[in-house]
Design a protein around this motif. Structure first.
Motif, short mmCIF file in Angstrom:
data_model
loop_
_atom_site.label_atom_id
_atom_site.label_comp_id
_atom_site.label_asym_id
_atom_site.label_seq_id
_atom_site.Cartn_x
_atom_site.Cartn_y
_atom_site.Cartn_z
N VAL A 210 0.87 -1.18 0.00
CA VAL A 210 0.00 0.00 0.00
C VAL A 210 0.90 1.22 0.00
O VAL A 210 1.64 1.46 0.95
CB VAL A 210 -0.93 0.01 1.23
CG1 VAL A 210 -1.80 1.25 1.24
CG2 VAL A 210 -1.79 -1.25 1.25
N GLU A 211 0.88 1.98 -1.09
CA GLU A 211 1.82 3.08 -1.25
C GLU A 211 1.29 4.36 -0.62
O GLU A 211 0.11 4.66 -0.68
CB GLU A 211 2.13 3.31 -2.73
CG GLU A 211 2.85 2.14 -3.38
CD GLU A 211 3.34 2.49 -4.77
OE1 GLU A 211 3.44 3.70 -5.08
OE2 GLU A 211 3.62 1.57 -5.53
N SER A 283 8.86 -15.67 -16.75
CA SER A 283 7.58 -15.08 -17.12
C SER A 283 6.96 -14.39 -15.92
O SER A 283 7.39 -14.59 -14.78
CB SER A 283 6.62 -16.14 -17.69
OG SER A 283 6.34 -17.12 -16.70
N THR A 284 5.94 -13.60 -16.20
CA THR A 284 5.20 -12.90 -15.14
C THR A 284 3.73 -13.27 -15.22
O THR A 284 3.23 -13.71 -16.26
CB THR A 284 5.35 -11.38 -15.29
OG1 THR A 284 4.97 -11.00 -16.62
CG2 THR A 284 6.77 -10.93 -15.03
N ALA A 285 3.04 -13.06 -14.12
CA ALA A 285 1.59 -13.28 -14.07
C ALA A 285 1.02 -12.38 -12.98
O ALA A 285 1.73 -11.97 -12.06
CB ALA A 285 1.27 -14.75 -13.79
N ILE A 286 -0.27 -12.08 -13.11
CA ILE A 286 -0.98 -11.28 -12.11
C ILE A 286 -2.21 -12.07 -11.68
O ILE A 286 -3.00 -12.52 -12.51
CB ILE A 286 -1.41 -9.91 -12.67
CG1 ILE A 286 -0.21 -9.15 -13.22
CG2 ILE A 286 -2.11 -9.09 -11.59
CD1 ILE A 286 -0.57 -7.84 -13.88
N LEU A 287 -2.37 -12.24 -10.38
CA LEU A 287 -3.55 -12.92 -9.83
C LEU A 287 -4.46 -11.90 -9.18
O LEU A 287 -4.00 -11.02 -8.45
CB LEU A 287 -3.13 -13.96 -8.79
CG LEU A 287 -2.20 -15.08 -9.29
CD1 LEU A 287 -1.88 -16.03 -8.16
CD2 LEU A 287 -2.85 -15.83 -10.44
N ALA A 292 -8.53 -4.95 -5.40
CA ALA A 292 -7.86 -3.74 -4.96
C ALA A 292 -6.36 -3.94 -4.82
O ALA A 292 -5.57 -3.05 -5.10
CB ALA A 292 -8.47 -3.26 -3.63
N ARG A 293 -5.98 -5.15 -4.38
CA ARG A 293 -4.56 -5.46 -4.21
C ARG A 293 -4.26 -6.80 -4.87
O ARG A 293 -4.34 -7.85 -4.23
CB ARG A 293 -4.17 -5.48 -2.73
CG ARG A 293 -4.23 -4.12 -2.05
CD ARG A 293 -3.63 -4.20 -0.66
NE ARG A 293 -2.21 -4.52 -0.73
CZ ARG A 293 -1.50 -4.96 0.30
NH1 ARG A 293 -2.08 -5.18 1.46
NH2 ARG A 293 -0.21 -5.21 0.18
#
Length: 558
Positions: A210-211, A283-287, A292-293
């Motif tokens: 959380v920035e 490789s990259t992935a986003i879950l 929101a996060r």
């Protein structure tokens, strides 16, 4: 240029640097465009086949138990559900400084499976044609706690998975004494009647922090200027960073051998280091990209593995979990030292860190090492600063004549400036003599700021008295107050620039107050550096003024 103008130039440079630093963080160069992976020898698509696990799903997984593995510097907590490292504690680095009120603070925690801030190191096997233990499979362990005993040089933990197809997998973690490197193996034994085919993988999964983008955070917390995100290295592309926003904008899909993947933060990092004799796919992935996060994954996948019936295969890798110890990490893996990132001032910061570490080895105190560093720098540029102070001393002596020129020419600024230049030329005074010293000392100042902000060796490093952490601000603002006194004394010795507007002159009187506010939030080690730098300059200036006055007295009496 006199000392007052030097202060102003320094202030402008400092403002310019921090503006540039903020711009770089938000709008700096993006990572290299992803290179298409050569997947001809990878039979299983890494993104499509390897399952994801959102933070909520991770919290719902059950059936496993926690097992610990530790040496003298690192304690790992491993969940038998998946055989993943779900917590790591750095025993030599405390979360808060050790004080009389808090003599035994908790160790720094790096990996953690807290559902509100998940950060775990996962691994597993996948197969398109048979059972395989991925990072959600249930392993068994006959041990609950493995600790390196006194006199031993390491400790090892084995986790076992038995498949319905006769395939047995032993996942092993090994620690050596005094090391943050964790050995890792996945040993596949095929007790079935058909060949087993699949891929091994290692991955880091982390939620973005959380920035806090407030101006207060940016000036009071050095970690706000440190890179936080992913990174990877290959011998071809060298070190590349992956901010969390780049996971979506510039997804990684790269084949390489001899590289590594990592998650970086202030002072510490975690890196999976595959075996260098195989071509891995990064490789990259986003879950949970709509949440929101979301959770971000950096992954390394092996080439296709085939294990014939009655045969076995051992897949090896290493994982580094620890501090950014400069000068030692390249021995672990090529390019690993680059995880300490100094930005544009790397060419200055790296030699400064090396010199500081040598001085600290001599005196045993990082604060004393900073003082010795200042003295070495001042000795190196002594003649240059002497030119500046001789010019300032001569201008101080010429001030009555400059005031007379003001009365003579009144508001005619062009004639006034010409008369002043003629006077300076006649008396051999160079008002620009102070430019070169400040152009030398300012890059050193910024370089040291980066060293103090990024070097884990200086984290919580005490000086004397109330200074328990040279990388943090002075808790009682005593050092900034001392620096203000040095500035006031320097201002008293330095004549105001000729022809300065009265409003500008009043503003210059408030410069010490401005610097007091700025220095109050700088690391104490940096303020100490500037106190010693300003104090030695003040002594040198006073000596030169006395010498000039004595010379003038002798000339008048001769």
């Amino acid at each position: 240029m006199n000392q007052t103008r030097t202060f102003l130039m320094f202030a402008l440079m400092a403002v310019a640097y921090f503006l540039w630093n903020a711009w770089e963080k938000d709008y700096g160069p993006q990572p290299l465009a992803p290179v298409a992976a050569n997947t001809s020898d990878v039979e299983v698509s890494p993104v499509a086949t390897i399952p994801g696990q959102t933070p909520s799903e991770a919290g719902q997984q059950g059936g496993g138990r926690l097992v610990t593995l530790s040496n003298d510097v690192l304690r790992l907590t491993i969940d038998t559900r998946g055989g993943n490292i779900v917590k790591s504690e750095l025993l030599a680095f405390t979360a808060t400084p050790r004080t009389k009120k808090n003599p035994d603070p908790a160790p720094t925690t790096l990996l953690n499976d807290n559902s509100n801030d998940i950060y775990v190191a996962q691994s597993g096997l996948v197969s398109s044609g048979g059972a395989a233990p991925d990072h959600r499979a249930l392993f068994q362990s006959s041990q609950s706690h493995v600790e390196m005993a006194a006199g031993q040089d390491g400790a090892r933990l084995d986790l076992v998975w038995q498949g319905p197809n006769g395939v047995k997998v032993v996942k092993s973690y090994a620690l050596k004494a005094h090391s943050y490197v964790v050995g890792f193996e996945q040993n596949i034994s095929n007790g079935g009647s058909t060949p087993w085919q699949g891929n091994a993988y290692e991955q880091l999964q982390r939620m973005a922090p959380v920035e806090d983008h407030s101006w207060w955070k940016s000036i009071s917390d050095p970690s706000s200027h440190s890179f936080f995100g992913g990174g990877w290295y290959s011998p071809q592309d060298k070190f590349q960073t992956l901010g969390f926003d780049a996971f979506k904008k510039h997804p990684l899909n790269q084949t390489t051998s001899g590289g590594w993947i990592s998650m970086l933060q202030h002072y510490f990092f975690v890196a999976w280091i595959p075996s260098g004799n195989e071509t891995e796919t990064f490789s990259t992935a986003i879950l949970g990209s709509d949440s929101a996060r979301p959770s971000y994954i950096l992954r390394a996948v092996s080439p296709s593995i085939t294990v014939a019936p009655g045969q076995s295969y051992q897949h090896e890798a290493r994982i580094y979990i620890g501090p950014k110890l400069q000068g030692t990490l390249d021995a672990v893996a090529p390019g690993l030292d680059l995880t300490t990132y100094y930005g544009w001032f790397t060419l200055i910061a790296q030699p400064l860190h090396w010199l500081l570490s040598k001085l600290e080895a001599l005196c045993g105190n990082w604060g004393v090492a900073i003082i010795l560093l200042v003295l070495l720098i001042k000795a190196a540029i002594w003649k240059l600063t002497a030119m500046q102070f001789y010019s300032a001393a001569r201008m101080r002596k010429l001030q009555p004549r400059v005031d007379a020129l003001k009365e003579r020419y009144g508001d005619d600024k062009m004639k006034m400036q010409q008369a002043m230049m003629d006077l300076y030329k006649k008396e051999k005074v160079n008002p620009m003599a102070g430019c070169l010293p400040v152009l030398i000392t300012f890059p050193v100042f910024i370089g040291l700021y980066r060293v103090l902000s990024e070097s884990v060796e200086l984290r919580q490093a005490p000086f004397f008295g109330w200074i328990h952490d040279l990388s943090a601000q002075d808790p009682y603002f005593i050092l900034p107050a001392i620096y203000v006194l040095v500035m006031l004394a320097t201002q008293w010795l330095t004549p105001p620039p000729a022809g300065m507007d009265p409003a500008q002159a009043r503003m210059m009187k408030f410069m010490p107050l401005l610097f007091a506010v700025v220095m109050a939030f700088f690391p104490a080690g940096l303020v100490l550096y500037w106190i010693i730098n300003g104090g030695t300059s003040l002594i040198q200036q006073w000596m030169i003024i006395r010498r000039v006055e004595q010379t003038d007295t002798k000339l008048r009496t001769s």
